[in-house]
Design a protein around this motif. Structure first.
Motif, short mmCIF file in Angstrom:
data_model
loop_
_atom_site.label_atom_id
_atom_site.label_comp_id
_atom_site.label_asym_id
_atom_site.label_seq_id
_atom_site.Cartn_x
_atom_site.Cartn_y
_atom_site.Cartn_z
N ILE A 115 51.87 33.30 32.90
CA ILE A 115 50.93 32.54 33.73
C ILE A 115 49.59 32.29 33.03
O ILE A 115 48.92 31.30 33.31
N PHE A 134 48.74 42.31 44.18
CA PHE A 134 47.43 42.54 43.55
C PHE A 134 46.26 42.29 44.49
O PHE A 134 45.12 42.25 44.04
N GLN A 268 36.61 49.02 29.73
CA GLN A 268 35.58 48.81 30.77
C GLN A 268 35.22 50.14 31.44
O GLN A 268 34.07 50.35 31.81
N ARG A 312 39.80 27.44 26.48
CA ARG A 312 40.58 26.38 27.11
C ARG A 312 40.85 25.28 26.08
O ARG A 312 40.04 25.08 25.17
#
Ligand code: HEM
Length: 422
Positions: A115, A134, A268, A312
């Motif tokens: 995806i 999710f 993170q 992108r």
């Protein structure tokens, strides 16, 4: 064998360190060892842009070979955007900016059929299949099935020591074992999965060897896990027909989720914990009032997101920030600098969890916004809660060198050395 004994037996510390060493081979193509502070040059680019021709790495002094979303792509022109308004608009505009590098007519590689690399309707149809696993109210499903048991077992294994490098001994295995657990991958196989998804395609055979039999077994007998959700999912095609996902489609999903789920959150976690250790007043406040942890995690994601840049493919000729960009170019979207845009945040370079909460781009935005963000938040808060509860007097090890953050396209600490009172 208890989970804690299993962890000690199967999580070989040397292999773990090798696979999660930002300065080592695994992260070399993401510029993991890059030591310069990327924020001052990023700020300069935003102020003198906000859009520039070029690739973020070379623009801030990183000249190593890089493999990341939109890279290397040597035959295309490259541009980069640095302010919040442009970056936010680009990720929401899938008409002019595509996530797919796939050349029509050519065969899709495994990573191209995920995806992350789809667009529009097709992306929506496939993402919808796993989205229900999710959503925020599923966070407890993740915590109770996989996160809490891993966190508790890992703390059991370090608690007597009085000192540890949390980065590798604690943070790295939590997201890895969570996402592997949700795919029915055992602890002994988890490090092989991590090696496979970080091998730039070389470890695909081992990946198939582990995941294929799990797909077959869940097709025969589904369980309460994510791989069962995938094998039972039915995709609705454009003509209205419905079909269960093929093995290859499940494998594409599995590859992306196992890579993204095991590769980001541990860094993170380190960034968030270091921010607390270096702002002891905040560590104290969180110790007293755990509801503050949510704001601390969000501020960490704004202030220092572990993945600072995504990309992108430009579909139509566009003009952005006064710069003409031709169709076919790659546009790098610098989430990290957008998150420090003074047009949106006061004193943007300061880590200040008391600032008003507003949306940031640490998890991206638009249709591709991180699908795992609520899992990541659940993992980080469960881990930090447990550290504070179980390791009294937790503090940065005063005898260890002060850890430095490194990395270009993937960023984090190489160590988080701490001490506590036994
Ligand atoms: C703190 C941890 C994480 C960070 C900072 C992060 C960051 C991101 C970002 C910025 C994107 C957007 C990429 C784009 O716009 O092209 C993304 C997408 C994605 N992330 Fe995460 N991520 C994290 C954790 C996770 C976890 C735990 C999982 C899985 C369990 C996950 C799975 C994914 C997937 C599947 C996508 C692609 C979504 C799509 O294309 O629709 N991520 N992530």
């Amino acid at each position: 064998m208890s989970e804690s004994e299993e962890l000690r037996t199967h999580l070989d510390p040397a292999r773990l360190r090798e696979l999660f060493d930002l300065k080592g081979n695994v992260y070399a193509t993401r510029g993991g060892a890059f030591e310069e502070d990327i924020y001052p040059p990023f700020a300069h680019l935003r102020e003198t842009g906000p859009v520039h021709e070029g690739i973020p790495g070379p623009l801030v002094g990183f000249h190593g070979a890089a493999v990341f979303q939109g890279l290397p792509e040597p035959d295309r022109p490259h541009y980069s955007a640095f302010d919040f308004a442009t970056c936010d608009a680009v990720v929401r505009d899938s008409t002019n900016f595509s996530s797919s590098s796939h050349v029509p007519g050519s065969e899709e590689a495994l990573h191209e059929s995920s995806i992350l690399n789809m667009d529009g309707e097709r992306h929506h149809r496939y993402r919808t299949l796993v989205q229900p696993s999710f959503v925020p109210k599923k966070a407890q499903w993740w915590i109770q099935n996989w996160v809490q048991v891993t966190v508790d077992s890992l703390i059991d294994s370090i608690t007597d020591a009085g000192a540890a490098d949390l980065n590798v001994e604690f943070f790295a295995p939590i997201p890895l074992l969570t996402i592997c657990g949700s795919f029915g991958v055992t602890i002994p196989e988890a490090l092989d999965i991590r090696a496979a998804v970080t091998s730039d395609g070389l470890g695909l055979d081992r990946f198939m060897q582990i995941v294929h039999p799990i797909i077959a077994s869940r097709r025969a007998e589904p369980a309460d896990d994510l791989i069962s959700v995938l094998v039972e999912a039915e995709v609705t095609h454009e003509d209205g027909t419905r079909q269960v996902l093929s093995d290859n489609e499940v494998l594409g999903f599995a590859f992306l989720l196992l890579a993204a789920g095991s590769g980001t959150t541990w860094k993170q976690m380190g960034i968030t914990m270091m921010a607390l250790l270096q702002h002891p007043e905040w560590l104290e406040r969180v110790r007293e009032d755990r509801s503050l942890l949510r704001g601390v995690i969000e501020e960490g994601l704004r202030w220092m997101p572990t993945d600072p840049v995504f990309a992108r493919y430009v579909v139509n000729d566009v003009t952005l920030g006064g710069v003409d960009i031709p169709a076919g170019a790659v546009l790098h979207v610098c989430f990290a600098e957008a998150n420090r845009d003074p047009a949106r945040w006061e004193r943007p370079d300061e880590f200040d969890p008391s600032r008003p909460l507003q949306s940031h781009l640490g998890f991206g935005g638009g249709p591709h916004i991180c699908i795992g963000m609520h899992v990541a938040r659940a993992e980080i808060s469960t881990a930090i809660d447990a550290l504070i509860d179980r390791l009294p007097g937790l503090r940065l090890d005063p005898d260890a060198p002060i850890p430095q953050i490194t990395g270009m396209y993937e960023r984090g600490y190489s160590s988080v050395p701490v001490r506590w009172d036994r």
